[in-house]
Write an enzyme that holds these catalytic residues in place. Structure first.
Site, short mmCIF file in Angstrom:
data_model
loop_
_atom_site.label_atom_id
_atom_site.label_comp_id
_atom_site.label_asym_id
_atom_site.label_seq_id
_atom_site.Cartn_x
_atom_site.Cartn_y
_atom_site.Cartn_z
N ASP A 8 5.04 1.40 12.01
CA ASP A 8 3.85 0.64 11.62
C ASP A 8 3.82 -0.77 12.19
O ASP A 8 2.84 -1.49 12.01
CB ASP A 8 3.75 0.59 10.08
CG ASP A 8 3.16 1.86 9.50
OD1 ASP A 8 2.74 2.73 10.27
OD2 ASP A 8 3.12 1.99 8.26
N SER A 66 11.35 12.76 6.50
CA SER A 66 9.90 12.63 6.28
C SER A 66 9.66 11.82 5.02
O SER A 66 10.11 12.19 3.94
CB SER A 66 9.26 14.01 6.14
OG SER A 66 7.99 13.91 5.53
N VAL A 67 8.94 10.70 5.17
CA VAL A 67 8.66 9.84 4.01
C VAL A 67 7.84 10.60 2.97
O VAL A 67 8.21 10.69 1.80
CB VAL A 67 7.93 8.55 4.46
CG1 VAL A 67 7.40 7.77 3.26
CG2 VAL A 67 8.86 7.67 5.29
N LYS A 97 13.91 17.36 9.00
CA LYS A 97 13.61 16.10 9.67
C LYS A 97 13.30 15.07 8.58
O LYS A 97 12.75 15.43 7.54
CB LYS A 97 12.39 16.32 10.57
CG LYS A 97 12.11 15.18 11.51
CD LYS A 97 10.96 15.52 12.44
CE LYS A 97 10.64 14.31 13.31
NZ LYS A 97 9.25 14.06 13.50
N CYS A 131 -5.31 8.35 9.64
CA CYS A 131 -5.28 7.84 11.02
C CYS A 131 -4.95 8.95 12.01
O CYS A 131 -4.11 9.80 11.73
CB CYS A 131 -4.23 6.72 11.16
SG CYS A 131 -4.69 5.20 10.34
N ARG A 143 -8.20 -0.55 5.28
CA ARG A 143 -7.44 0.50 4.61
C ARG A 143 -6.07 -0.02 4.16
O ARG A 143 -5.49 0.52 3.23
CB ARG A 143 -7.25 1.71 5.55
CG ARG A 143 -8.47 2.61 5.67
CD ARG A 143 -8.14 3.91 6.34
NE ARG A 143 -6.89 4.43 5.80
CZ ARG A 143 -5.92 4.96 6.54
NH1 ARG A 143 -6.04 5.04 7.84
NH2 ARG A 143 -4.82 5.41 5.97
N LYS A 176 0.84 -1.21 0.00
CA LYS A 176 0.00 0.00 0.00
C LYS A 176 0.87 1.25 0.00
O LYS A 176 0.66 2.19 -0.76
CB LYS A 176 -0.90 -0.01 1.24
CG LYS A 176 -1.62 1.31 1.49
CD LYS A 176 -2.41 1.29 2.78
CE LYS A 176 -1.67 1.77 3.98
NZ LYS A 176 -1.63 3.22 4.16
N ASN A 177 1.89 1.26 0.87
CA ASN A 177 2.71 2.47 1.04
C ASN A 177 3.62 2.74 -0.15
O ASN A 177 4.13 3.85 -0.30
CB ASN A 177 3.53 2.39 2.33
CG ASN A 177 2.66 2.52 3.56
OD1 ASN A 177 1.52 2.97 3.48
ND2 ASN A 177 3.18 2.13 4.71
N ILE A 227 8.59 8.13 16.37
CA ILE A 227 8.14 8.72 15.10
C ILE A 227 6.88 9.57 15.29
O ILE A 227 6.84 10.72 14.92
CB ILE A 227 7.89 7.63 14.03
CG1 ILE A 227 9.10 6.71 13.88
CG2 ILE A 227 7.51 8.26 12.69
CD1 ILE A 227 10.35 7.32 13.27
N ARG A 243 -4.20 10.26 4.37
CA ARG A 243 -3.10 11.22 4.33
C ARG A 243 -2.31 11.17 3.03
O ARG A 243 -1.80 12.17 2.57
CB ARG A 243 -2.12 10.94 5.48
CG ARG A 243 -2.60 11.40 6.81
CD ARG A 243 -1.45 11.55 7.75
NE ARG A 243 -0.50 12.53 7.28
CZ ARG A 243 -0.62 13.84 7.42
NH1 ARG A 243 -1.67 14.32 8.00
NH2 ARG A 243 0.29 14.66 6.98
N ARG A 282 1.56 14.95 12.34
CA ARG A 282 1.99 14.68 10.97
C ARG A 282 1.76 15.89 10.06
O ARG A 282 1.01 15.81 9.10
CB ARG A 282 1.26 13.47 10.41
CG ARG A 282 1.50 12.22 11.20
CD ARG A 282 1.48 11.00 10.33
NE ARG A 282 0.17 10.49 10.11
CZ ARG A 282 -0.09 9.37 9.45
NH1 ARG A 282 0.88 8.66 8.97
NH2 ARG A 282 -1.29 8.94 9.27
#
Length: 419
Positions: A307, A165-166, A163, A118, A399, A22-23, A329, A94, A123
């Site tokens: 996660d 951040s994905v 920082k 979520c 999800r 998914k990610n 995180i 998101r 975030r």
């Protein structure tokens, strides 16, 4: 609202096949907005967040042709695409913010809703916005929307993320692909999902090079037609590894490169799991006694992923001694603790650290999911609890986990869906 009824304790045995990530799929799908030519994306997981992203792309004008099993999407963009990402679509996820970078890069304007998803912490999207601003995006925020534009093509710049951040890394890489000149991104996130995104873009002719946490992108005028197979979901794989370790399982996990969860495998070996890996398989046997581990800490890749924090907490509840988990995180990611306590867990929260007593005898109870990963942790706890548990709000699970109850049923979990 659907619920799961789980009759514990269950012993886990058999084979499970890992779905697409998914990610990884979400940024790749967002990046298809850069293309004039058709793109084929394979191995998409059948989960709600993917449906949301596909619906968002459709609303922007993309034509999407799905295969019968809905795991392959052919995406064809119109010449005159829309640039309005509405709140009604963005509010549930998101990852929707990832359309901002490609819309600005390709069409030089966008009205994108601030995202939902979520409730696991603030975030903020400020890292996304400040990076895109450096590339030439002007914006203001009004009525919950980011109103953005650029004066023609974005221009390459040096950007140092304050920082890791994905999401900001992904948005900036996608946007920089069609920018003029060279973009150097420093202090990038380097999760495997980001490497899968850059692999997809490179296949289409993007000029992207990695060196540690630095990503250099030289802009191109356009991207070529391409086809890409999304990587396996490492969080799903890690979740099943934890399940096998927790429930004295004997499990074969297929369809993934075990290297993407090396850190997790090493941790599970320490607690007593016997693990063997092949090219695209993991064989895992759970121990009779789970050893406790002090100072588990979530970190950016290649550390323990946030996660998997909730799933590991369930595992530590069943260990034979005290352990602790520090969440570094997100600041609001212990919402599953109260529900685990209802099953009998002894967990004490001190700021961002959870102190876990261990030796827990979970007793079945009615439980409520609060977010995606917390909900799967409750399912894991119910699998090893004595008696019946009901897990509510399973839409959180849907999800991010494809077909979870079918996969669990096949490996011996007594689980059924209640309408």
């Amino acid at each position: 609202m659907d619920k799961f009824l789980i009759n514990g304790p269950c012993k886990i045995k058999g084979k499970v096949s890992i779905s697409g990530s998914k990610n990884a799929s979400l940024p790749i799908l967002a990046a298809t907005l850069l293309f004039d030519k058709p793109v084929i994306i394979k191995n998409l997981p059948r989960v709600r967040d993917i449906d949301t992203m596909l619906n968002l792309l459709k609303s922007l004008g993309s034509k999407i042709i799905l295969s019968k099993d809905r795991k392959t999407a052919k995406i064809i963009n119109k010449k005159n695409m829309k640039t309005f990402a509405s709140y009604s679509l963005v509010k549930t996820m998101r990852g929707s913010i990832l359309v901002l970078g490609p819309l600005i890069s390709k069409f030089h304007k966008s009205k994108t809703s601030l995202p939902g998803g979520c409730l696991i912490g603030a975030r903020p999207v400020n890292y996304h916005l400040s990076a895109l601003k450096k590339l030439g995006m002007e914006y203001k925020i009004r009525d919950g929307y980011i109103l953005a534009k650029s004066n023609g093509r974005l221009k390459g710049k040096k950007i140092n993320f304050p920082k890791i951040s994905v999401g900001a890394t992904e948005n900036s890489i996608i946007a920089a692909c069609l920018a003029r000149g060279k973009t150097i991104l420093k202090n990038c996130a380097v999760e495997p999902e980001i490497k899968d995104l850059t692999k997809f873009l490179s296949q289409a002719g993007a000029n992207i090079k990695w060196s540690g946490r630095t990503c250099t992108i030289i802009g191109v005028n356009s991207l070529n037609q391409t086809s890409h197979t999304v990587m396996a979901d490492r969080i799903e794989a890690g979740t099943f590894c934890v399940a096998a370790t927790l429930a004295k399982g004997n499990l074969q996990i297929k369809n993934l490169d075990p290297n993407i969860i090396n850190t997790e495998i090493e941790l599970l070996k320490k607690v007593g799991a016997k693990i063997k890996t092949l090219d695209n398989k993991i064989f895992i046997k759970g121990p009779d006694k789970i050893k406790p581990i002090q100072n588990i800490k979530t970190k950016e890749f290649p550390g323990i992923p946030t996660d998997l924090q909730a799933q590991l907490m369930v595992l530590m509840c069943k260990s034979v001694g005290k352990s602790s988990i520090t969440e570094s995180i997100f600041e609001n990611r212990f919402m599953h603790v109260a529900e685990l306590q209802r099953l009998g867990a002894k967990i004490n929260i001190q700021n961002n650290k959870a102190l876990i007593e261990g030796n827990t005898k979970f007793i079945g109870a009615e439980l409520m999911s609060s977010d995606l990963r917390a909900s799967v942790a409750l399912v894991l706890a119910a699998i090893v609890a004595n008696g019946k548990s009901i897990v509510g709000r399973v839409y959180h699970l849907e999800r991010g986990y494809e077909n979870i109850e079918n996969k669990l049923q096949k490996i011996g979990v007594k689980i059924k869906r209640l309408k």
